[in-house]
Design an enzyme around this catalytic site. Structure first.
Site, PDB file in Angstrom:
ATOM      1  N   PHE A 229       0.798  -1.249   0.138  1.00 26.27           N
ATOM      2  CA  PHE A 229       0.000  -0.021  -0.022  1.00 26.27           C
ATOM      3  C   PHE A 229       0.951   1.171   0.170  1.00 26.27           C
ATOM      4  CE2 PHE A 229      -2.366   3.413   1.884  1.00 26.27           C
ATOM      5  CZ  PHE A 229      -3.640   3.519   1.272  1.00 26.27           C
TER       6      PHE A 229
ATOM      7  N   ASP B  89       9.468   3.037   1.291  1.00 20.59           N
ATOM      8  CA  ASP B  89       8.075   3.857   1.903  1.00 20.59           C
ATOM      9  C   ASP B  89       8.243   3.632   3.412  1.00 20.59           C
ATOM     10  OD1 ASP B  89       5.585   4.529   2.905  1.00 20.59           O
ATOM     11  OD2 ASP B  89       4.523   3.510   1.069  1.00 20.59           O
TER      12      ASP B  89
ATOM     13  N   LYS C 236       3.004  10.795   8.133  1.00 19.66           N
ATOM     14  CA  LYS C 236       2.440  10.269   9.335  1.00 19.66           C
ATOM     15  C   LYS C 236       2.909  10.857  10.820  1.00 19.66           C
ATOM     16  CE  LYS C 236       0.176   6.113   7.721  1.00 19.66           C
ATOM     17  NZ  LYS C 236      -1.370   6.223   8.023  1.00 19.66           N
TER      18      LYS C 236
END
Length: 398
Positions: free
Chosen positions: A134, A218, A247
Site C-alpha cells: 500500500f 516507503d 504520518k
C-alpha cells in the site's frame, strides 16, 4: 438530528460510517461527545507520535502561526530549512541528500514515482512494487499499490508498474537493467503488519545497485522512530536511494516528505515537481518540534522497549483467538485464528480501547511513542476483556 445523521448526509461515503465523535484528546487518551474516555492504541494510524495535545506540538503551532504560516515555494523559511537538515541527519543521507516536502504520504510517494521516471527515462520503463503493498490512493500511488480490489474501479492504471511476491527469489528473477526503481515497505502495515523476509532489504540494495535501479523505501508508517530506529531500513544497515515519510513526523499535522540520497538527490530540476503548500513554515515548524521532542525524550528507544513489552503482554493473554504477534517496535500486528477482527475492534471500543483491523484476521496496534507502564497495563486489561467478549459472542466459552 445526531452527529451520525450529519456525517451520513454531509461527508462522502468512501470512509464508511464513522465509529465515534471525538471532541478532545490528551496524551494517550480520547474523549467522545458523551464524555467517555478511551485509551488510544491507534494514534491516528501511527500519526500522533507524541499522543494528543502534547505541549511541544501545541507550542510549535501557536508560536509559528503567530509568526509566519505560508509564503509559497518561491521563498525559503527558517523552519523549512531546519527540518530538511534535521531529516537528512536522522536519515543519514550525508551532504549529498535533498528533501522534497509535500502534505501527505501519498504526495511523498507521488514525488518518488516521478523520481523513478526521471531516473528511468525511456531506457528503464519498468517499476517494481510488491504484491499486497500500500503506497496511497491517488492515481499515481494507486498504481504502486498491489491490491487489485482497490485498483479495479479506477482502471486503467498508470502503466509500467509490475508486482512481484515479497521474496528474494522473486526479486532476483524480476530485476534487470530495464528496471527504474523498486518500491518497498519494510513492514506492510495495511496488509496486516507483514514483515519482509530476513535479509530482504540487504538483497534489494545489492540487486538494485547491480542493475542501476533506485531502491525507494516507503517509511510512511514505519518512520519517525516507530520501529525502534528512526527509520526501519536502518535495522538492515543499508542506504537506499530515497525514502518517503509522513504520518509520525508531523505528530498530527499534515506533512510528507521525500528524502533523497546521493545521486538520486540530483534528479529533480526546476519545474519537474512542486506543491503549493508543501514545506510551508507552519507544517515544517511543527514537524521539527515533533522530531526534536522524539529525540529529547528518547522515544525511539522507548518504542523498541515498549514494543517488546507489548509483545510480552500479547503472549501472556491466554486466549484461543490469538495466534501470535509480528512487527517491530510500536508497530504490532496481532494475528487472530478466526476472522473476527472487526468484532474485536467494536468490543474494544465498547470497553474504552481504540484499536484497528487492517484485515479480518489482524489487529494493528500503533500507540503513541511515549506510552509507558500505566497505558500498557490498562491495555492488557481492556484487550483481554475484549477478546473474552468476542469469544462469548461467537458462542465459545471465554
Amino acid at each position: 438530528m445526531s452527529w451520525q445523521d450529519d456525517a451520513g448526509r454531509d461527508l462522502v461515503k468512501s470512509f464508511g460510517d464513522r465509529m465515534a465523535m471525538f471532541v478532545r484528546g490528551e496524551g494517550a487518551y480520547l474523549w467522545d461527545a458523551d464524555g467517555n474516555r478511551y485509551l488510544d492504541f491507534l494514534a491516528g494510524i501511527a500519526v500522533n507520535s507524541l499522543g494528543h495535545a502534547h505541549p511541544a506540538f501545541v507550542e510549535a503551532i501557536s508560536a509559528q502561526a503567530a509568526t509566519l504560516a505560508h509564503v509559497s515555494n518561491y521563498f525559503a523559511t527558517p523552519p523549512q530549512l531546519a527540518l530538511a537538515a534535521q531529516l537528512k541527519r536522522i536519515a543519514g543521507t550525508g551532504d549529498a541528500g535533498r528533501v522534497y516536502f509535500g502534505n501527505s504520504g501519498a504526495e511523498a510517494n507521488e514525488a518518488a514515482f516521478k523520481l523513478a521516471r526521471l531516473h528511468g527515462g525511456s531506457d528503464r520503463p519498468r517499476v517494481l512494487a510488491l504484491t499486497d503493498a500500500f503506497h496511497g490512493r491517488t492515481m499515481g500511488t494507486l498504481a504502486l499499490t498491489g491490491k487489485p480490489y482497490m485498483q479495479e474501479p479506477f482502471l486503467p492504471m498508470v502503466p509500467g508498474v509490475e508486482f512481484i511476491d515479497s521474496t528474494i527469489e522473486a526479486l532476483e528473477a524480476a530485476l534487470d537493467d530495464r528496471v527504474a526503481a523498486l518500491f518497498v515497505e519494510p513492514i506492510k502495515g495495511e496488509a496486516g503488519v507483514i514483515e519482509l523476509p530476513t535479509g530482504y532489504l540487504v538483497a534489494a540494495r545489492e540487486l538494485t545497485a547491480r542493475h542501476g535501479a533506485l531502491l525507494i523505501i516507503d517509511e510512511i508508517q514505519t518512520g519517525a522512530g516507530r520501529t525502534g530506529e528512526w527509520f526501519a531500513f536502518q535495522h538492515a544497515g543499508i542506504t537506499p536511494d530515497a525514502i518517503t515519510v509522513a504520518k509520525g513526523i508531523g505528530g498530527g499535522f499534515p506533512i510528507g516528505a521525500l528524502i533523497t540520497f546521493d545521486t538520486a538527490a540530483e534528479l529533480f530540476y526546476p519545474g519537474t515537481h512542486g506543491s503549493t503548500f508543501g514545506g510551508n513554515a507552519l507544517g515544517t515548524a511543527v514537524a521539527g518540534a515533533v522530531l526534536a521532542q522524539i529525540e529529547s525524550e528518547g522515544l525511539v528507544r522507548n518504542a523498541a522497549e515498549r514494543g517488546a513489552q507489548l509483545r510480552e503482554i500479547i503472549a501472556r493473554i491466554d486466549s484461543p483467538l490469538v495466534s501470535g504477534c509480528r512487527g517491530q517496535g510500536l508497530l504490532v500486528g496481532v494475528g487472530l485464528r478466526q476472522p473476527v477482527a472487526k468484532a474485536l475492534v467494536a468490543a474494544a471500543q465498547e470497553r474504552g480501547l481504540i484499536i484497528n483491523a487492517p484485515n479480518d484476521t489482524t489487529i494493528r496496534l500503533v500507540p503513541a511513542l511515549n506510552i509507558g507502564d500505566v497505558e500498557l497495563d490498562e491495555f492488557e486489561a481492556l484487550f483481554a476483556a475484549s477478546l473474552d467478549a468476542v469469544l462469548l459472542t461467537e458462542g465459545h466459552p471465554a
